[in-house]
Design a protein around this motif. Structure first.
Motif, mmCIF file in Angstrom:
data_model
loop_
_atom_site.group_PDB
_atom_site.id
_atom_site.type_symbol
_atom_site.label_atom_id
_atom_site.label_comp_id
_atom_site.label_asym_id
_atom_site.label_seq_id
_atom_site.Cartn_x
_atom_site.Cartn_y
_atom_site.Cartn_z
ATOM 1 N N LEU A 225 14.183 7.897 -0.676
ATOM 2 C CA LEU A 225 13.027 8.381 -1.399
ATOM 3 C C LEU A 225 12.874 7.550 -2.657
ATOM 4 O O LEU A 225 13.814 7.372 -3.384
ATOM 5 N N ALA A 226 11.703 7.060 -2.898
ATOM 6 C CA ALA A 226 11.520 6.252 -4.091
ATOM 7 C C ALA A 226 10.436 6.845 -4.960
ATOM 8 O O ALA A 226 9.532 7.465 -4.470
ATOM 9 N N ALA A 227 10.524 6.678 -6.292
ATOM 10 C CA ALA A 227 9.554 7.277 -7.186
ATOM 11 C C ALA A 227 8.790 6.220 -7.941
ATOM 12 O O ALA A 227 9.320 5.194 -8.278
ATOM 13 N N VAL A 228 7.493 6.450 -8.196
ATOM 14 C CA VAL A 228 6.699 5.542 -9.003
ATOM 15 C C VAL A 228 5.828 6.344 -9.929
ATOM 16 O O VAL A 228 5.604 7.516 -9.743
ATOM 17 N N ALA B 289 11.664 6.226 1.745
ATOM 18 C CA ALA B 289 11.809 5.909 0.322
ATOM 19 C C ALA B 289 10.478 5.908 -0.385
ATOM 20 O O ALA B 289 9.448 5.761 0.229
ATOM 21 N N TRP B 290 10.510 6.061 -1.694
ATOM 22 C CA TRP B 290 9.316 5.922 -2.513
ATOM 23 C C TRP B 290 9.258 4.508 -3.017
ATOM 24 O O TRP B 290 10.224 3.989 -3.546
ATOM 25 N N SER B 291 8.108 3.866 -2.911
ATOM 26 C CA SER B 291 8.001 2.512 -3.425
ATOM 27 C C SER B 291 6.550 2.138 -3.604
ATOM 28 O O SER B 291 5.649 2.852 -3.202
ATOM 29 N N GLY B 292 6.348 0.996 -4.218
ATOM 30 C CA GLY B 292 5.007 0.462 -4.364
ATOM 31 C C GLY B 292 4.239 1.096 -5.495
ATOM 32 O O GLY B 292 4.771 1.708 -6.402
ATOM 33 N N ALA C 203 13.075 4.629 -7.986
ATOM 34 C CA ALA C 203 13.874 5.320 -8.982
ATOM 35 C C ALA C 203 14.914 6.236 -8.370
ATOM 36 O O ALA C 203 15.864 6.624 -9.046
ATOM 37 N N ALA C 204 14.738 6.610 -7.120
ATOM 38 C CA ALA C 204 15.677 7.516 -6.463
ATOM 39 C C ALA C 204 15.436 7.496 -4.967
ATOM 40 O O ALA C 204 14.348 7.155 -4.512
ATOM 41 N N PHE C 205 16.462 7.863 -4.199
ATOM 42 C CA PHE C 205 16.280 7.977 -2.760
ATOM 43 C C PHE C 205 17.400 8.810 -2.172
ATOM 44 O O PHE C 205 18.443 9.032 -2.789
ATOM 45 N N TYR C 206 17.163 9.297 -0.960
ATOM 46 C CA TYR C 206 18.176 10.026 -0.208
ATOM 47 C C TYR C 206 18.567 9.194 1.005
ATOM 48 O O TYR C 206 17.711 8.795 1.787
ATOM 49 N N CYS C 207 19.854 8.926 1.136
ATOM 50 C CA CYS C 207 20.365 8.129 2.248
ATOM 51 C C CYS C 207 21.161 9.039 3.170
ATOM 52 O O CYS C 207 22.240 9.505 2.799
#
Length: 316
Positions: free
Chosen positions: A35-38, A56-59, A167-171
């Motif tokens: 998970l990615a944060a923007v 993930a969060w990205s972009g 900024a963060a993610f779950y694997c």
């Protein structure tokens, strides 16, 4: 600053100038969801194109694209031999409300990494307690996620971190909850609103709940080999369910966390900003993002989060 790569034993501490960083670790190995944060991050969400993480969060928006990960372990394989549809008829839906959850979160100073880490640990402790008890009531096994907090570049089983705008993610490969302690503040425009970080964690933890109940494995199997339109619809259902599961926790713990009307609206506004815009079709419209999050907060019951049976209009 130390390398924040995940470690292999419980109680590991990595030293960082000014204080110690605790990495709480667990055991099981499965699929991988990042998970990615923007921007002004209020929560974490699934992505669609990372090469080594399933989400993930990205972009330039809070959600990215789904990639492939190592195959599931025996413990995570879908229970196809039982005839049970683990997405639509999961035992998790049969227990009822999560029940009142009492959380004790410390004061938050987003400019102080030690304060941020203490706050995140407190919310994660509360999430562990709430969901482990719920799984026990459902007669299902549960393992709390590993906690890995980074301050510098590192590497996880799902690939290197941080990636651009991540900024963060779950694997799920190591059930790791990865957070850039300073990065989540920067990605959230430095907000001092605790509810932003609380929902960020509760949404991400929702993906762990999906993994522990084997919904993630079933989702991945169902998504494999589909066309783009079908894959995007399944991703929306998965992502909106995580919104709802995050809302379930907030609804159950809101009194102890002082989540009043204003805080609730702040969360829902963040959800709307991180919904699909333009040509994106992977995380749902603003109205549906708000709807499922609010539904979870109001009902406090994972059965209310069964996006897999919802009409298509509710997951567009």
């Amino acid at each position: 600053m130390v390398s924040p790569a995940p470690t292999a034993g419980p109680g590991f501490w990595s030293e960082r100038p000014g204080f110690l960083q605790r990495l709480s670790v667990g055991v099981s190995f499965t699929l991988c969801v990042g998970l990615a944060a923007v921007g002004f991050t209020g929560f974490l969400a699934i992505s669609e194109m990372l090469p080594s993480a399933e989400a993930a969060w990205s972009g330039s928006r809070p959600f990215g694209a789904q990639g492939q990960a190592p195959g599931p372990t025996t413990a995570e394989m879908p229970l196809t031999d039982t005839g049970t549809d683990l997405l639509r008829d999961n035992p998790l839906y049969e227990v009822g409300e999560l029940g009142e959850v009492t959380c004790h979160a410390p004061e938050l100073d987003p400019d102080d990494p030690e304060s941020m880490e203490a706050f995140v640990h407190a919310i994660a402790d509360c999430l562990d307690e709430a969901w482990s008890g719920y799984f026990a009531a459902a007669g299902m096994e549960f393992t709390s996620p590993n906690r890995v907090y980074w301050y510098a570049e590192g590497h996880s089983p799902c690939g290197p971190f941080p990636k651009r705008d991540t900024a963060a993610f779950y694997c799920q490969a190591n059930q790791g909850l990865y957070l850039g302690v300073e990065d989540i503040v920067a990605a959230s425009a430095g907000t001092d609103r605790p509810e932003a970080y609380t929902f960020l964690l509760s949404h991400e933890y929702g993906h762990h709940v999906q993994g522990q109940s084997r919904m993630l494995a079933e989702y991945r199997a169902e998504r494999a080999g589909t066309d783009q339109e079908t894959a995007e619809e399944l991703t929306r259902r998965n992502e909106l369910q995580a919104n709802c599961l995050g809302g379930v926790f907030l609804g159950a713990s809101g009194s102890s966390l002082d989540l009043g009307r204003d805080e609730r609206e702040n969360i829902l506004d963040d959800v709307a900003r991180r919904s699909d815009h333009g040509d994106e079709r992977t995380h749902g419209r603003e109205s549906n993002g708000r709807l499922w999050t609010e539904h979870g907060m109001d009902r406090k019951d994972p059965a209310a989060c069964n996006t897999w049976k919802a009409d298509e209009d509710l997951v567009r």
